[in-house]
Design an enzyme around this catalytic site. Structure first.
Site, PDB file in Angstrom:
ATOM      1  N   HIS A 194      -6.251   3.679   0.648  1.00 22.62           N
ATOM      2  CA  HIS A 194      -5.897   3.858   2.071  1.00 22.62           C
ATOM      3  C   HIS A 194      -6.535   5.183   2.444  1.00 22.62           C
ATOM      4  O   HIS A 194      -6.224   6.218   1.829  1.00 22.62           O
ATOM      5  CB  HIS A 194      -4.365   3.886   2.220  1.00 22.62           C
ATOM      6  CG  HIS A 194      -3.863   4.112   3.611  1.00 22.62           C
ATOM      7  ND1 HIS A 194      -2.933   3.281   4.226  1.00 22.62           N
ATOM      8  CD2 HIS A 194      -4.124   5.097   4.515  1.00 22.62           C
ATOM      9  CE1 HIS A 194      -2.666   3.737   5.443  1.00 22.62           C
ATOM     10  NE2 HIS A 194      -3.376   4.851   5.631  1.00 22.62           N
ATOM     11  N   HIS A 221      -7.784   8.648   3.225  1.00 24.46           N
ATOM     12  CA  HIS A 221      -7.050   9.912   3.329  1.00 24.46           C
ATOM     13  C   HIS A 221      -8.031  11.060   3.177  1.00 24.46           C
ATOM     14  O   HIS A 221      -9.011  10.965   2.435  1.00 24.46           O
ATOM     15  CB  HIS A 221      -5.947  10.022   2.276  1.00 24.46           C
ATOM     16  CG  HIS A 221      -6.364   9.675   0.882  1.00 24.46           C
ATOM     17  ND1 HIS A 221      -6.535   8.371   0.455  1.00 24.46           N
ATOM     18  CD2 HIS A 221      -6.672  10.463  -0.184  1.00 24.46           C
ATOM     19  CE1 HIS A 221      -6.908   8.364  -0.810  1.00 24.46           C
ATOM     20  NE2 HIS A 221      -7.010   9.629  -1.228  1.00 24.46           N
ATOM     21  N   HIS A 238      -8.162  14.838   1.876  1.00 23.43           N
ATOM     22  CA  HIS A 238      -7.532  15.946   1.169  1.00 23.43           C
ATOM     23  C   HIS A 238      -7.909  17.237   1.900  1.00 23.43           C
ATOM     24  O   HIS A 238      -9.088  17.428   2.228  1.00 23.43           O
ATOM     25  CB  HIS A 238      -8.090  16.081  -0.253  1.00 23.43           C
ATOM     26  CG  HIS A 238      -7.817  14.928  -1.161  1.00 23.43           C
ATOM     27  ND1 HIS A 238      -6.807  14.931  -2.097  1.00 23.43           N
ATOM     28  CD2 HIS A 238      -8.446  13.738  -1.312  1.00 23.43           C
ATOM     29  CE1 HIS A 238      -6.831  13.795  -2.788  1.00 23.43           C
ATOM     30  NE2 HIS A 238      -7.815  13.054  -2.326  1.00 23.43           N
ATOM     31  N   ASN A 289     -12.366  10.830  -1.039  1.00 24.07           N
ATOM     32  CA  ASN A 289     -12.971  10.050  -2.111  1.00 24.07           C
ATOM     33  C   ASN A 289     -13.002   8.584  -1.674  1.00 24.07           C
ATOM     34  O   ASN A 289     -11.981   8.044  -1.239  1.00 24.07           O
ATOM     35  CB  ASN A 289     -12.149  10.211  -3.399  1.00 24.07           C
ATOM     36  CG  ASN A 289     -12.112  11.650  -3.865  1.00 24.07           C
ATOM     37  OD1 ASN A 289     -13.125  12.341  -3.838  1.00 24.07           O
ATOM     38  ND2 ASN A 289     -10.939  12.124  -4.281  1.00 24.07           N
ATOM     39  N   GLY A 299     -13.535   8.567  -7.386  1.00 27.22           N
ATOM     40  CA  GLY A 299     -12.217   9.101  -7.707  1.00 27.22           C
ATOM     41  C   GLY A 299     -11.112   8.667  -6.770  1.00 27.22           C
ATOM     42  O   GLY A 299     -10.008   9.222  -6.814  1.00 27.22           O
ATOM     43  N   HIS A 315      -3.811   0.959   8.382  1.00 21.71           N
ATOM     44  CA  HIS A 315      -4.433   0.803   7.065  1.00 21.71           C
ATOM     45  C   HIS A 315      -5.944   0.640   7.206  1.00 21.71           C
ATOM     46  O   HIS A 315      -6.418  -0.382   7.704  1.00 21.71           O
ATOM     47  CB  HIS A 315      -3.856  -0.407   6.313  1.00 21.71           C
ATOM     48  CG  HIS A 315      -4.436  -0.539   4.934  1.00 21.71           C
ATOM     49  ND1 HIS A 315      -3.923   0.128   3.839  1.00 21.71           N
ATOM     50  CD2 HIS A 315      -5.526  -1.217   4.481  1.00 21.71           C
ATOM     51  CE1 HIS A 315      -4.646  -0.151   2.772  1.00 21.71           C
ATOM     52  NE2 HIS A 315      -5.642  -0.969   3.137  1.00 21.71           N
ATOM     53  N   CYS A 355       0.613   3.328   3.242  1.00 18.15           N
ATOM     54  CA  CYS A 355       1.274   2.649   4.371  1.00 18.15           C
ATOM     55  C   CYS A 355       2.785   2.853   4.267  1.00 18.15           C
ATOM     56  O   CYS A 355       3.455   3.087   5.281  1.00 18.15           O
ATOM     57  CB  CYS A 355       0.955   1.155   4.381  1.00 18.15           C
ATOM     58  SG  CYS A 355      -0.672   0.742   5.048  1.00 18.15           S
ATOM     59  N   ASP A 369       0.385  16.810  -1.019  1.00 18.83           N
ATOM     60  CA  ASP A 369       0.037  16.009  -2.190  1.00 18.83           C
ATOM     61  C   ASP A 369       1.079  16.229  -3.288  1.00 18.83           C
ATOM     62  O   ASP A 369       1.515  17.351  -3.538  1.00 18.83           O
ATOM     63  CB  ASP A 369      -1.368  16.394  -2.691  1.00 18.83           C
ATOM     64  CG  ASP A 369      -1.958  15.343  -3.620  1.00 18.83           C
ATOM     65  OD1 ASP A 369      -2.907  14.666  -3.206  1.00 18.83           O
ATOM     66  OD2 ASP A 369      -1.438  15.200  -4.755  1.00 18.83           O
ATOM     67  N   CYS A 393       0.844  -1.194   0.000  1.00 13.65           N
ATOM     68  CA  CYS A 393       0.000   0.000   0.000  1.00 13.65           C
ATOM     69  C   CYS A 393       0.885   1.251   0.000  1.00 13.65           C
ATOM     70  O   CYS A 393       1.722   1.435   0.889  1.00 13.65           O
ATOM     71  CB  CYS A 393      -0.922  -0.003   1.221  1.00 13.65           C
ATOM     72  SG  CYS A 393      -1.788   1.567   1.447  1.00 13.65           S
TER      73      CYS A 393
HETATM   74  P1  5GP Z   1      -7.403   9.990  -4.337  1.00 17.61           P
HETATM   75  O1  5GP Z   1      -7.310  10.060  -5.842  1.00 17.61           O
HETATM   76  O2  5GP Z   1      -7.273   8.567  -3.857  1.00 17.61           O
HETATM   77  O3  5GP Z   1      -8.556  10.716  -3.729  1.00 17.61           O
HETATM   78  O4  5GP Z   1      -6.138  10.780  -3.798  1.00 17.61           O
HETATM   79  C1  5GP Z   1      -4.849  10.267  -3.847  1.00 17.61           C
HETATM   80  C2  5GP Z   1      -3.927  11.445  -3.848  1.00 17.61           C
HETATM   81  O5  5GP Z   1      -2.622  10.977  -3.565  1.00 17.61           O
HETATM   82  C3  5GP Z   1      -3.842  12.189  -5.182  1.00 17.61           C
HETATM   83  O6  5GP Z   1      -4.224  13.541  -4.996  1.00 17.61           O
HETATM   84  C4  5GP Z   1      -2.395  12.030  -5.599  1.00 17.61           C
HETATM   85  O7  5GP Z   1      -1.878  13.184  -6.222  1.00 17.61           O
HETATM   86  C5  5GP Z   1      -1.695  11.723  -4.305  1.00 17.61           C
HETATM   87  N1  5GP Z   1      -0.510  10.895  -4.455  1.00 17.61           N
HETATM   88  C6  5GP Z   1      -0.405   9.775  -5.217  1.00 17.61           C
HETATM   89  N2  5GP Z   1       0.824   9.250  -5.074  1.00 17.61           N
HETATM   90  C7  5GP Z   1       1.491  10.068  -4.213  1.00 17.61           C
HETATM   91  C8  5GP Z   1       2.833  10.042  -3.693  1.00 17.61           C
HETATM   92  O8  5GP Z   1       3.650   9.162  -3.982  1.00 17.61           O
HETATM   93  N3  5GP Z   1       3.173  11.052  -2.843  1.00 17.61           N
HETATM   94  C9  5GP Z   1       2.294  12.035  -2.493  1.00 17.61           C
HETATM   95  N4  5GP Z   1       2.747  12.977  -1.648  1.00 17.61           N
HETATM   96  N5  5GP Z   1       1.038  12.086  -2.965  1.00 17.61           N
HETATM   97  C10 5GP Z   1       0.647  11.106  -3.815  1.00 17.61           C
HETATM   98 ZN    ZN Z   2      -2.338   1.377   3.609  1.00 19.83          ZN
END
Ligand code: 5GP
Ligand code: ZN
Length: 112
Positions: free
Chosen positions: A96, A98, A100, A85, A91, A46, A7, A30, A4
């Site tokens: 895992h 999170h 935003h 999301n 989206g 997780h 993680c 991000d 993950c």
């Molecule tokens: P989701 O699309 O799941 O709502 O958000 C995942 C977020 O994680 C995205 O905004 C993406 O830019 C961010 N993200 C993906 N990989 C990484 C990474 O390796 N490092 C960081 N800091 N952010 C990441």
């Molecule tokens: Zn995780």
């Protein structure tokens, strides 16, 4: 979880630009910011998404919101959006949980 991404960020195995870390939570910027301020708050534990929150793990969610409140206040941010999301159609690209935290520009509503 071994494979993950978040993680691995939480454990420090994958580097990130961290704003905050304690035993339960990590906040980091991000990698692909969608606003002048865009950071993520994650539990170290997780949890796949908000859809997996229950009585056994919900205490960390309250802590995450306390942290969001503190981090935004410390930065003088009084207007911001918190988004989580949950699931691919919403989206979610990293499975895992999170949050935003977005700020620094006018944010449209409703979201796409
Ligand atoms: P989701 O699309 O799941 O709502 O958000 C995942 C977020 O994680 C995205 O905004 C993406 O830019 C961010 N993200 C993906 N990989 C990484 C990474 O390796 N490092 C960081 N800091 N952010 C990441
Ligand atoms: Zn995780």
């Amino acid at each position: 979880m071994e494979d993950c991404l978040f993680c691995r960020i939480a454990s420090g195995e994958i580097p990130s630009s961290k704003l905050y870390e304690d035993d339960d939570l990590v906040a980091f910027y991000d990698i692909d910011p969608q606003a002048p301020v865009h950071f993520l708050v994650i539990p170290k534990q997780h949890i796949e998404s908000c859809g997996e929150v229950d009585g056994s793990n919900s205490a960390v969610i309250a802590k995450a919101f306390e942290l969001i409140s503190r981090l935004t206040k410390e930065r003088g941010i009084d207007s911001f959006r918190v988004v989580s999301n949950c699931g691919p159609d919403a989206g979610q690209s990293v499975p895992h949980l999170h949050f935003h935290v977005l700020a620094g520009r006018s944010l449209a509503w409703p979201p796409g």
